[in-house]
Design a protein around this motif. Structure first.
Motif, PDB file in Angstrom:
ATOM      1  N   UNK A 135       0.843  -1.177   0.000  1.00 17.64           N
ATOM      2  CA  UNK A 135       0.000   0.000   0.000  1.00 17.64           C
ATOM      3  C   UNK A 135       0.887   1.238   0.000  1.00 17.64           C
ATOM      4  N   UNK A 136       0.762   2.077  -1.048  1.00 10.07           N
ATOM      5  CA  UNK A 136       1.589   3.285  -1.114  1.00 10.07           C
ATOM      6  C   UNK A 136       0.712   4.502  -1.374  1.00 10.07           C
ATOM      7  N   UNK A 137       1.091   5.617  -0.772  1.00 14.79           N
ATOM      8  CA  UNK A 137       0.421   6.877  -1.034  1.00 14.79           C
ATOM      9  C   UNK A 137       1.454   7.985  -1.003  1.00 14.79           C
ATOM     10  N   UNK A 138       1.227   9.006  -1.796  1.00 17.30           N
ATOM     11  CA  UNK A 138       2.161  10.122  -1.866  1.00 17.30           C
ATOM     12  C   UNK A 138       1.725  11.107  -2.928  1.00 17.30           C
ATOM     13  N   UNK A 139       2.645  11.953  -3.355  1.00 17.08           N
ATOM     14  CA  UNK A 139       2.350  12.977  -4.362  1.00 17.08           C
ATOM     15  C   UNK A 139       2.636  12.430  -5.764  1.00 17.08           C
ATOM     16  N   UNK A 140       2.994  13.307  -6.690  1.00 15.41           N
ATOM     17  CA  UNK A 140       3.159  12.906  -8.083  1.00 15.41           C
ATOM     18  C   UNK A 140       4.223  11.839  -8.307  1.00 15.41           C
TER      19      UNK A 140
ATOM     20  N   UNK B  84      -1.781   1.398  -5.434  1.00 18.81           N
ATOM     21  CA  UNK B  84      -1.264   2.758  -5.552  1.00 18.81           C
ATOM     22  C   UNK B  84      -2.331   3.806  -5.225  1.00 18.81           C
ATOM     23  N   UNK B  85      -2.112   4.585  -4.197  1.00 14.99           N
ATOM     24  CA  UNK B  85      -3.057   5.622  -3.803  1.00 14.99           C
ATOM     25  C   UNK B  85      -2.508   7.020  -4.065  1.00 14.99           C
ATOM     26  N   UNK B  86      -1.290   7.109  -4.604  1.00 14.83           N
ATOM     27  CA  UNK B  86      -0.652   8.398  -4.847  1.00 14.83           C
ATOM     28  C   UNK B  86      -1.438   9.255  -5.831  1.00 14.83           C
ATOM     29  N   UNK B  87      -1.339  10.576  -5.632  1.00 18.88           N
ATOM     30  CA  UNK B  87      -2.081  11.507  -6.467  1.00 18.88           C
ATOM     31  C   UNK B  87      -1.247  12.754  -6.720  1.00 18.88           C
ATOM     32  N   UNK B  88      -1.211  13.182  -7.960  1.00 24.65           N
ATOM     33  CA  UNK B  88      -0.477  14.375  -8.341  1.00 24.65           C
ATOM     34  C   UNK B  88      -0.939  15.574  -7.498  1.00 24.65           C
ATOM     35  N   UNK B  89      -0.007  16.259  -6.849  1.00 23.98           N
ATOM     36  CA  UNK B  89      -0.317  17.434  -6.042  1.00 23.98           C
ATOM     37  C   UNK B  89      -0.818  17.133  -4.643  1.00 23.98           C
TER      38      UNK B  89
ATOM     39  N   UNK C 295       4.700   8.146   1.450  1.00 25.26           N
ATOM     40  CA  UNK C 295       5.779   8.942   0.852  1.00 25.26           C
ATOM     41  C   UNK C 295       5.410  10.409   1.027  1.00 25.26           C
ATOM     42  N   UNK C 296       5.770  10.956   2.173  1.00 25.96           N
ATOM     43  CA  UNK C 296       5.380  12.313   2.531  1.00 25.96           C
ATOM     44  C   UNK C 296       5.907  13.328   1.535  1.00 25.96           C
TER      45      UNK C 296
END
Length: 89
Positions: A6-11, A49-54, A82-83
């Protein structure tokens, strides 16, 4: 059953980022994996993948929290937040 990464972060974490910003639809970069895809392959895990641009810190935290609350935590093998930079809200 394979565990989930499980990953989350910016672009940098958004697996569709190149396609979103590239006028050619990211066609020349289709074979270039993101760090999350590489890590999932190395760990033999299914990528979530939960990452989102911006995205800012609040989105990163809440997207992970929402996923964990709505799914079985036993299926998650590793969670990476991924802060983004501290100024991003």
């Amino acid at each position: 059953m394979r565990k989930k990464l499980l990953i989350s972060g910016c672009s940098f974490t958004d697996i569709n980022y190149v396609k979103k910003i590239n006028a050619t639809g990211g066609k020349q970069c289709d074979d270039f994996p993101t760090w999350g895809e590489i890590l999932a392959k190395q760990l033999d895990m299914d990528l979530v993948p939960l990452g989102l641009n911006g995205a800012g810190q609040k989105y990163i935290y809440s997207s992970i929290q929402d996923y964990v609350l709505e799914n079985d935590p036993k299926e998650i093998g590793l969670c990476v937040a991924a802060w983004s930079k501290s100024q991003r809200v």
